[in-house]
Design a protein around this motif. Structure first.
Motif, PDB file in Angstrom:
ATOM      1  N   MET A  77       0.825  -1.211   0.000  1.00 19.77           N
ATOM      2  CA  MET A  77       0.000   0.000   0.000  1.00 19.77           C
ATOM      3  C   MET A  77       0.858   1.259   0.000  1.00 19.77           C
ATOM      4  O   MET A  77       0.459   2.297  -0.509  1.00 19.77           O
ATOM      5  CB  MET A  77      -0.944  -0.004   1.215  1.00 19.77           C
ATOM      6  N   GLU A  78       2.054   1.128   0.573  1.00 15.49           N
ATOM      7  CA  GLU A  78       2.941   2.290   0.572  1.00 15.49           C
ATOM      8  C   GLU A  78       3.538   2.553  -0.798  1.00 15.49           C
ATOM      9  O   GLU A  78       4.187   3.574  -1.010  1.00 15.49           O
ATOM     10  CB  GLU A  78       4.075   2.088   1.588  1.00 15.49           C
ATOM     11  N   GLY A  79       3.343   1.612  -1.700  1.00 12.21           N
ATOM     12  CA  GLY A  79       3.791   1.846  -3.061  1.00 12.21           C
ATOM     13  C   GLY A  79       5.037   1.083  -3.468  1.00 12.21           C
ATOM     14  O   GLY A  79       5.578   1.297  -4.544  1.00 12.21           O
ATOM     15  N   TYR A  80       5.505   0.197  -2.600  1.00 17.22           N
ATOM     16  CA  TYR A  80       6.663  -0.614  -2.963  1.00 17.22           C
ATOM     17  C   TYR A  80       6.254  -1.704  -3.939  1.00 17.22           C
ATOM     18  O   TYR A  80       5.108  -2.146  -3.956  1.00 17.22           O
ATOM     19  CB  TYR A  80       7.258  -1.292  -1.731  1.00 17.22           C
ATOM     20  N   LYS A  81       7.225  -2.124  -4.735  1.00 18.94           N
ATOM     21  CA  LYS A  81       7.021  -3.330  -5.541  1.00 18.94           C
ATOM     22  C   LYS A  81       7.241  -4.500  -4.593  1.00 18.94           C
ATOM     23  O   LYS A  81       8.384  -4.910  -4.343  1.00 18.94           O
ATOM     24  CB  LYS A  81       8.052  -3.396  -6.670  1.00 18.94           C
ATOM     25  N   THR A  82       6.181  -4.989  -4.038  1.00 21.31           N
ATOM     26  CA  THR A  82       6.329  -5.998  -2.993  1.00 21.31           C
ATOM     27  C   THR A  82       6.299  -7.406  -3.541  1.00 21.31           C
ATOM     28  O   THR A  82       5.444  -7.752  -4.358  1.00 21.31           O
ATOM     29  CB  THR A  82       5.202  -5.882  -1.958  1.00 21.31           C
ATOM     30  N   LEU A  83       7.230  -8.178  -3.043  1.00 17.55           N
ATOM     31  CA  LEU A  83       7.265  -9.590  -3.421  1.00 17.55           C
ATOM     32  C   LEU A  83       7.362 -10.428  -2.152  1.00 17.55           C
ATOM     33  O   LEU A  83       8.286 -10.295  -1.352  1.00 17.55           O
ATOM     34  CB  LEU A  83       8.485  -9.884  -4.300  1.00 17.55           C
ATOM     35  N   TRP A  84       6.373 -11.278  -1.979  1.00 21.59           N
ATOM     36  CA  TRP A  84       6.453 -12.301  -0.925  1.00 21.59           C
ATOM     37  C   TRP A  84       6.542 -13.618  -1.653  1.00 21.59           C
ATOM     38  O   TRP A  84       5.571 -14.050  -2.270  1.00 21.59           O
ATOM     39  CB  TRP A  84       5.221 -12.228  -0.019  1.00 21.59           C
ATOM     40  N   LEU A  85       7.734 -14.188  -1.606  1.00 20.87           N
ATOM     41  CA  LEU A  85       7.981 -15.376  -2.422  1.00 20.87           C
ATOM     42  C   LEU A  85       7.739 -16.656  -1.622  1.00 20.87           C
ATOM     43  O   LEU A  85       8.362 -16.870  -0.586  1.00 20.87           O
ATOM     44  CB  LEU A  85       9.416 -15.339  -2.951  1.00 20.87           C
TER      45      LEU A  85
END
Length: 856
Positions: A77-85
């Motif tokens: 939500m903060e705008g990071y390209k988030t990856l939970w692998l």
RNA sequence: GCGCGUAUAGCUCAGUGGCAGAGCGUCCGCUUCACAUGCGGAAGGUCGUUGGUUCAAAUCCAACUACGCGCACCA
């Protein structure tokens, strides 16, 4: 859409999860690149601690999934390209045991099937059940990128394992050696020091008399004279205390502390080892605890790590009297051979009683090692295994945390990490099971036979004290030839000078002898071969005068006298030593934790693929349980530093352990576990998440009570109904991210207050989440929403809504506070917040709450 | 043996150098139109023990006790 009076999680959760999956936003590549914040910010990565394929979701997993999902959702939500692998671990021993149990039901063992068929069967099992646990992660709302799912036995992952092995080998850090290691007689494999579980057991301390030898001319082995003495026909003896009398069959000395006045004058003398009837020396070693038992330790180098260490210092023989099957070997007197250790113990105690050499028996409680996978008693036995040198790697791992490049939360867990690294032993990385990454090592089939035939004739130019450990490994003491690991040495016949074999140095140890003082008899005790050593030094350094100031040291080389094994990614065509083509791969597989240690970069395709690796490595947070800090976390740290030259993660978050209400460990076998899936079924995923998150504090373990989940469920309903109230007042359409109430002038006191409190809450929640204080964040939000918003503001708003000039303002504020709360609550309770969001009258709402801007 | 953590209401836990808090449970009263998964109210605590620092200690310090956890060269 009509909102029912009570929130029904069952109607919402699956629907919403599918909605998210379809959106593609779990995958960072598919996140919209847009507006202000997003373009500036980078990636945020968490790799899941891969659960074993044999696992099913327990409270520990659930808690960790919740933690990781909260972190990921907030950052998304903060705008990071988030990856939970996400991914799973092949879990060598654990998985093999599961399949073996299945086979047992069919009346078979793995040996009946053979290795190939067995492995095939494990793969079948993996295909069928391997992803069960990950599907359960979906149930609690885990927003993992399922398109990047990894398994530690994937083809590219195996490549990473081989590359890592080769890297360490080329560094000279992987070596093979005969050592006393931990052996599980059930799993039939070696185990590392960390794979043991010590349990307190009631046992006995047996006090055994070892008769003293007065006449040094007595023969060393089996003679009537010895038997007579051993049979109790003497009054002079030394008493040893032991918890494992059966190991006395392998004793090669008894040891006392050099400062123990009681035994000072006995050091250097000899005793008779009862039942075996041979003489063994009394030695002095600083490791002996004067206060324990009688202050005399029986030294069994083959079956005790401490004794092994002592034996190394004193050049004692090592006798293997317990075999891989957990039974007494043929190295012991015939009457004990083939007995299980427990049977041997019984018989030995009985036999000692008969000859009156058992002084007394005391009750004694001590800790006994068990296999962490199958719960069998672990034996220490000498065995030829592969090791990874830890000296340098431990330094690396220690330094990077000391420097603060990797931080532990809570910080106190760093201590155990440092302690382990400080006292570390080399890591035994080979396992004798079938399921796992086979060692990338090839042997020449001929070599063993060739060497055996020539053993008796062997000599070596410059050797001083040859010691034969077994048929393969020899230890020679040489003067410093400058030889290093991997150097080849030649065997020559000492009489004819004919060279008939080569070998590769596998280990070099430097022992400092210190000053040689011919007059000082003290040295004679410490170095019981001093005479020989001096003679040897004189031979090798004829030009030197050996006197009281001579400093010297000895190099001990261990080498493999067979054709050296070949370490290679692919099978070599021929033996590089003898040229023959009969090569076979080593049967052993690697410790599961060796491959797990590569997880943070191997999941991105290292060493072959670069794209993801460059974007997502180093990862940001590793969230895991405390019991694998050393087993896994430490090893990831040094692997990352050594192989990637970068830290694997910036932060290690050690999450609390979920205990039962009584403070006991949750355990399936004890029936003290709570199944998180049942909770989800009963109360909903959000309620479960909130109830658990609410309890995650800084120091505390969590004593789990279902009441917290009930609270979560009630809260969800409260949120639901608050939303219904807001929507009931027909607020009209608004912008998705509207704000700016602070600029509006004609606010009522209640309006001002709630907006102010909301801002305070946002600040607090942000701070709490940055510090991993999930419980506090949840509690703050709970209090704000229920007691500030519902109890006070909504109640006030009822009046304000009836006045025309404050009505519009109030509906907007209601909606604004609700929307902001939904965002703040989303990481904790994603399903219900998303569902409500989808019901809000927001203009141009094309997408989901999951990627809305996080309030700051 | 060494180290770490915890000790607050019946239960699970927050809390802070300055009047002792929440949820659940208990008791009493309310179907008032967001919510009975709710609302209003009540009872219930010498904040593990003993010392110390302080004007003031549940909070800081020390020792001790109990429980939990980890490590050890656990013979």
């Amino acid at each position: 859409m009509r909102m029912e009076k009570a929130y029904d999680s069952k109607e919402v959760e699956d629907k919403i999860y599918n909605f998210w999956e379809k959106s593609g936003f779990f995958n960072p590549d598919k996140l919209p690149r847009k507006n202000d914040l997003r373009s500036k910010k980078k990636t945020y990565t968490i790799v899941i601690p891969p659960p074993n394929i044999t696992g099913s979701l327990h409270m520990g997993h659930a808690l960790n999934a919740i933690v990781q999902d909260i972190l990921i959702r907030k950052k998304r939500m903060e705008g990071y390209k988030t990856l939970w692998l996400p991914g799973t671990d092949h879990a060598g021993i654990a998985t093999q045991n599961v399949i073996e149990k299945e086979l047992k039901k069919e009346g078979k063992t793995r040996f009946d099937l053979g290795k190939e068929k067995f492995i095939e069967r494990v793969w079948q099992w993996k295909e069928k059940y391997g992803n069960t646990i990950l599907n359960q992660f979906k149930k609690i709302g885990a927003s993992c990128d399922w398109s990047r799912i990894k398994f530690t036995m994937d083809k590219d992952y195996s490549q990473a394992v081989k590359t890592a092995f080769l890297h360490y080998y080329e560094r000279g850090w992987i070596y093979q050696g005969e050592r006393v290691i931990n052996w599980c007689p059930r799993c039939q494999t070696s185990l590392s020091d960390l794979e043991l579980e010590y349990k307190e057991k009631k046992g006995h301390l047996w006090y055994i008399k070892y008769p003293l030898v007065k006449n040094s001319k007595l023969p060393a082995r089996h003679s009537p004279a010895l038997e007579a003495l051993a049979g109790g026909q003497t009054t002079n003896y030394i008493v040893v205390a032991t918890t494992r009398p059966e190991t006395m069959l392998g004793d090669t000395a008894v040891a006392v502390n050099p400062h123990d006045g009681r035994y000072k004058n006995l050091v250097g003398k000899k005793v008779i080892l009862p039942l075996v009837n041979k003489t063994i020396p009394i030695i002095a070693d600083r490791l002996i605890d004067i206060k324990f038992g009688t202050g005399v330790l029986k030294v069994t180098p083959g079956h005790d790590l401490v004794d092994y260490e002592i034996a190394q210092r004193h050049n004692l023989e090592m006798i293997k009297i317990i075999g891989e099957d957990g039974k007494i070997t043929k190295n012991a007197p015939i009457q004990y051979q083939n007995l299980k250790t427990s049977e041997a113990q019984e018989k030995i105690v009985e036999d000692l009683k008969k000859i009156n050499l058992l002084e007394k028996i005391e009750e004694y409680t001590h800790k006994v090692p068990y296999c962490y996978r199958c719960n069998s008693r672990i034996e220490s036995i000498p065995s030829r295994q592969w090791f990874l040198k830890m000296e340098r790697l431990a330094k690396i791992a220690e330094g990077i945390v000391k420097k603060g490049k990797i931080k532990f939360y809570p910080k106190r867990f760093e201590k155990g990490y440092f302690d382990w690294l400080k006292n570390i032993r080399d890591w035994c990385i080979s396992r004798q099971i079938w399921w796992g990454h086979q060692l990338p090592i090839w042997y020449c089939e001929n070599s063993e036979q060739k060497i055996k035939n020539t053993t008796s004739k062997m000599g070596f130019a410059g050797d001083v004290v040859p010691q034969v450990f077994d048929n393969k490994t020899r230890t020679y003491r040489l003067r410093d030839h400058g030889l290093k690991i991997g150097n080849k040495v030649a065997f020559e016949n000492s009489i004819t000078g004919e060279i008939f074999g080569t070998a590769t140095i596998t280990e070099v140890q430097k022992t400092t002898v210190g000053r040689i003082d011919l007059k000082d008899k003290k040295h004679w005790k410490t170095y019981n071969r001093l005479e020989e050593l001096i003679a040897a030094f004189k031979r090798h350094y004829p030009e030197k005068e050996i006197n009281t100031n001579t400093s010297a040291w000895i190099y001990t080389y261990k080498f493999d006298a067979s054709c050296p094994s070949i370490v290679n990614e692919y099978p070599p065509k021929k033996c590089s030593t003898c040229g023959c083509k009969k090569l076979k791969q080593a049967k052993d597989v690697l410790d599961t934790w060796f491959s797990a240690a590569l997880w943070p970069f191997a999941v991105f395709g290292w060493p072959l693929k670069k794209n993801d690796l460059e974007r997502f490595y180093p990862t940001d947070v590793l969230s895991t349980a405390r019991d694998i800090i050393n087993l896994w976390v430490a090893r990831m740290i040094f692997s990352g530093m050594e192989l990637m030259e970068k830290i694997p993660f910036k932060v290690v978050y050690i999450h609390p352990t979920v205990l039962t209400k009584e403070g006991k460990r949750m355990s399936k076998s004890l029936g003290t576990g709570t199944d998180p899936l049942e909770l989800i079924e009963k109360y909903g995923a959000d309620a479960t998440r909130f109830g658990i998150a609410y309890q995650i504090g800084k120091n505390q373990d969590i004593r789990f009570t279902e009441e917290n989940i009930i609270m979560g469920k009630k809260f969800c309903n409260k949120l639901w109904n608050a939303a219904r109230f807001v929507l009931m007042n027909k607020p009209g359409w608004i912008d998705a991210d509207f704000s700016g109430f602070t600029r509006i002038k004609n606010l009522m006191p209640a309006d001002k207050k709630i907006l102010k409190t909301l801002n305070k809450t946002i600040k607090a929640v942000n701070k709490n989440l940055e510090n991993f204080e999930f419980g506090k964040a949840a509690q703050t939000l709970y209090h704000f929403f229920w007691h500030e918003f519902c109890d006070i503001y909504i109640e006030k708003s009822k009046k304000q809504l009836q006045t025309t000039n404050s009505k519009l303002q109030t509906t907007k504020i209601l909606l604004y506070v609700l929307l902001t709360s939904l965002k703040l609550f989303h990481p904790f309770i994603p399903f219900i917040t998303e569902e409500i969001y989808q019901n809000l009258p927001i203009k141009n709402k094309k997408t989901c709450l999951m990627i809305k801007n996080w309030p700051i």
